[in-house]
Design a protein around this motif. Structure first.
Motif, PDB file in Angstrom:
ATOM      1  N   PHE A 108      59.133  -2.412  -6.390  1.00  0.00           N
ATOM      2  CA  PHE A 108      58.346  -2.324  -5.197  1.00  0.00           C
ATOM      3  C   PHE A 108      57.465  -1.090  -5.342  1.00  0.00           C
ATOM      4  O   PHE A 108      56.162  -1.152  -4.825  1.00  0.00           O
ATOM      5  CB  PHE A 108      59.148  -2.056  -4.147  1.00  0.00           C
ATOM      6  N   ALA A 109      58.006   0.111  -6.136  1.00  0.00           N
ATOM      7  CA  ALA A 109      57.007   1.163  -6.109  1.00  0.00           C
ATOM      8  C   ALA A 109      56.784   1.502  -7.452  1.00  0.00           C
ATOM      9  O   ALA A 109      57.416   2.102  -8.544  1.00  0.00           O
ATOM     10  CB  ALA A 109      57.729   2.530  -5.719  1.00  0.00           C
ATOM     11  N   PRO A 110      55.474   1.035  -8.175  1.00  0.00           N
ATOM     12  CA  PRO A 110      55.042   1.325  -9.171  1.00  0.00           C
ATOM     13  C   PRO A 110      55.040   2.864  -9.945  1.00  0.00           C
ATOM     14  O   PRO A 110      54.864   3.810  -8.859  1.00  0.00           O
ATOM     15  CB  PRO A 110      53.754   0.664  -9.455  1.00  0.00           C
ATOM     16  N   PRO A 111      55.039   3.011 -11.142  1.00  0.00           N
ATOM     17  CA  PRO A 111      54.693   4.563 -11.587  1.00  0.00           C
ATOM     18  C   PRO A 111      53.414   5.067 -11.185  1.00  0.00           C
ATOM     19  O   PRO A 111      52.510   4.187 -11.362  1.00  0.00           O
ATOM     20  CB  PRO A 111      55.059   4.315 -12.966  1.00  0.00           C
ATOM     21  N   THR A 112      53.604   6.350 -10.674  1.00  0.00           N
ATOM     22  CA  THR A 112      52.493   7.094 -10.306  1.00  0.00           C
ATOM     23  C   THR A 112      51.184   6.969 -11.256  1.00  0.00           C
ATOM     24  O   THR A 112      49.888   6.739 -10.764  1.00  0.00           O
ATOM     25  CB  THR A 112      52.639   8.565  -9.838  1.00  0.00           C
ATOM     26  N   GLU A 113      51.553   7.254 -12.533  1.00  0.00           N
ATOM     27  CA  GLU A 113      50.814   7.174 -13.504  1.00  0.00           C
ATOM     28  C   GLU A 113      49.806   5.972 -13.815  1.00  0.00           C
ATOM     29  O   GLU A 113      48.866   5.725 -14.504  1.00  0.00           O
ATOM     30  CB  GLU A 113      51.449   7.541 -14.968  1.00  0.00           C
ATOM     31  N   ALA A 114      50.341   4.829 -13.209  1.00  0.00           N
ATOM     32  CA  ALA A 114      49.823   3.358 -13.390  1.00  0.00           C
ATOM     33  C   ALA A 114      48.607   3.499 -12.793  1.00  0.00           C
ATOM     34  O   ALA A 114      47.723   2.710 -13.110  1.00  0.00           O
ATOM     35  CB  ALA A 114      50.906   2.226 -13.019  1.00  0.00           C
ATOM     36  N   GLY A 115      48.336   4.260 -11.625  1.00  0.00           N
ATOM     37  CA  GLY A 115      46.976   4.208 -11.019  1.00  0.00           C
ATOM     38  C   GLY A 115      46.672   2.967 -10.146  1.00  0.00           C
ATOM     39  O   GLY A 115      45.671   2.732 -10.049  1.00  0.00           O
ATOM     40  N   VAL A 116      47.700   2.186  -9.903  1.00  0.00           N
ATOM     41  CA  VAL A 116      47.642   1.242  -8.885  1.00  0.00           C
ATOM     42  C   VAL A 116      47.119   1.522  -7.585  1.00  0.00           C
ATOM     43  O   VAL A 116      47.610   2.257  -6.771  1.00  0.00           O
ATOM     44  CB  VAL A 116      48.941   0.361  -8.752  1.00  0.00           C
ATOM     45  N   ASP A 117      45.904   0.605  -7.161  1.00  0.00           N
ATOM     46  CA  ASP A 117      45.323   0.961  -5.735  1.00  0.00           C
ATOM     47  C   ASP A 117      46.253   0.517  -4.645  1.00  0.00           C
ATOM     48  O   ASP A 117      46.115   1.220  -3.816  1.00  0.00           O
ATOM     49  CB  ASP A 117      43.789   0.371  -5.660  1.00  0.00           C
ATOM     50  N   ALA A 118      46.675  -0.672  -4.665  1.00  0.00           N
ATOM     51  CA  ALA A 118      47.470  -1.380  -3.703  1.00  0.00           C
ATOM     52  C   ALA A 118      48.625  -2.142  -4.400  1.00  0.00           C
ATOM     53  O   ALA A 118      48.405  -2.578  -5.434  1.00  0.00           O
ATOM     54  CB  ALA A 118      46.768  -2.169  -2.904  1.00  0.00           C
ATOM     55  N   VAL A 119      49.685  -2.312  -3.663  1.00  0.00           N
ATOM     56  CA  VAL A 119      51.023  -3.233  -4.006  1.00  0.00           C
ATOM     57  C   VAL A 119      50.978  -4.023  -3.028  1.00  0.00           C
ATOM     58  O   VAL A 119      51.059  -3.921  -1.742  1.00  0.00           O
ATOM     59  CB  VAL A 119      52.238  -2.231  -4.104  1.00  0.00           C
ATOM     60  N   ILE A 120      51.402  -5.278  -3.365  1.00  0.00           N
ATOM     61  CA  ILE A 120      51.417  -6.649  -2.366  1.00  0.00           C
ATOM     62  C   ILE A 120      53.041  -7.143  -3.021  1.00  0.00           C
ATOM     63  O   ILE A 120      53.240  -7.733  -4.022  1.00  0.00           O
ATOM     64  CB  ILE A 120      50.505  -7.523  -2.881  1.00  0.00           C
ATOM     65  N   LEU A 121      53.824  -6.974  -2.076  1.00  0.00           N
ATOM     66  CA  LEU A 121      55.207  -7.678  -2.396  1.00  0.00           C
ATOM     67  C   LEU A 121      55.368  -9.041  -1.937  1.00  0.00           C
ATOM     68  O   LEU A 121      54.879  -9.269  -0.804  1.00  0.00           O
ATOM     69  CB  LEU A 121      56.200  -6.820  -1.095  1.00  0.00           C
TER      70      LEU A 121
END
Length: 298
Positions: A44-57
């Motif tokens: 649910f929480a991607p690594p910070t270093e991935a730099g994902v702008d938004a997560v959709i469960l």
């Protein structure tokens, strides 16, 4: 220090933030939208270093029908436990309005701690968006996912519906519904329809469908196509896709240099405009400069 201000981007008034580590990118201009199966809480929480702008469960296609109740409960429990803290902008993809799962999803989310909004799967009318909004706390944002010929035909109505925040393209299901291939020429029409409908409804730019591979060359090619079509976000299937998507949907170094030189030449308020072509150039330059600030680019 984080600074923020309002600016007009493609006719849409949005709030931008000068990006520092840990600062969430405004949903109006978010580039990478990571879909995460709702039955996989460890993701649910991607690594910070991935730099994902938004997560959709994802409570829809990523979860089989028998597993939907337990996946829905996992999302509710994770939110209640404060799992959202420190993550990217968090959304939940709910099942489409023609299914019994839709009402169950909304009943849980209406009581859940605050999320950025929901993505409505297989949206095919503005009334479906409005019915979804009616079951959620006032002001909840809705991403309307267009995945069928019927949805595309109704996209203008969907874009104007109360509650619609941004349009998104479910390209895989759309191809399955219509029999179209993934050739860029074949997909140009639906992408263009979403872009025009978004602009006409004064919405932020639409979100493109995902690329299934993590091959950087292919991701860069597809992200360039997304940007060229006028779309400003892209769905991702894995966190490692986000850097290439973010880069492809951000102003390039050359864009930023050109923008700042143009603003210096013409004046921030157009005080040195010389002919009728200068104001459109200045508007484009100010857009690039604002996005560069929002994304922390120098």
């Amino acid at each position: 220090m984080v600074t923020s201000n309002d600016i007009d981007i493609q006719g849409v008034r949005v709030t931008i933030h000068a990006e520092h580590p840990g600062v969430t990118i405004a949903s109006d201009i978010a580039r990478s939208w990571l879909l995460v199966p709702a039955n996989a809480p460890d993701r649910f929480a991607p690594p910070t270093e991935a730099g994902v702008d938004a997560v959709i469960l994802d409570l829809e296609d990523a979860v089989s029908a028998p597993d939907k109740p337990s996946a829905r409960q996992r999302v509710a429990d994770w939110l209640a436990a404060g799992g959202r803290a420190g993550t990217s902008s968090l959304w939940v993809r709910i099942n489409d309005a023609t299914t019994t799962f839709w009402a169950d999803d909304l009943a849980v989310l209406a009581e859940a701690p605050s999320i950025a909004g929901v993505m409505l799967a297989k949206t095919e009318s503005g009334s479906q968006v409005e019915a979804t909004a009616d079951r959620l706390p006032e002001g909840t944002k809705i991403l309307a996912l267009i995945e069928s010929a019927m949805g595309l035909e109704a996209v203008a109505d969907i874009g104007r519906a109360d509650g619609t925040f941004r349009l998104a393209f479910g390209s895989g299901d759309f191809r399955r519904d219509t029999g179209m291939s993934d050739d860029p020429m074949a997909m140009a029409y639906p992408r263009s329809r979403l872009v025009v409908a978004s602009r006409a409804a004064r919405l932020p730019g639409p979100i493109d469908g995902p690329t299934l591979t993590s091959n950087e060359t292919i991701l860069q090619r597809d992200s360039a196509l997304t940007a060229n079509m006028g779309m400003t976000g892209k769905l991702c299937m894995r966190p490692e896709q986000a850097p290439a998507v973010n880069k492809g949907l951000s102003p390039s170094a050359e864009d930023i240099v050109w923008a700042r030189e143009t603003i210096e030449l013409l004046g921030a308020n157009g005080e040195r405009v010389r002919d009728g072509s200068d104001l459109p150039r200045l508007a484009k330059a100010k857009k690039f400069d604002a996005l560069a600030a929002a994304f922390g680019l120098s």
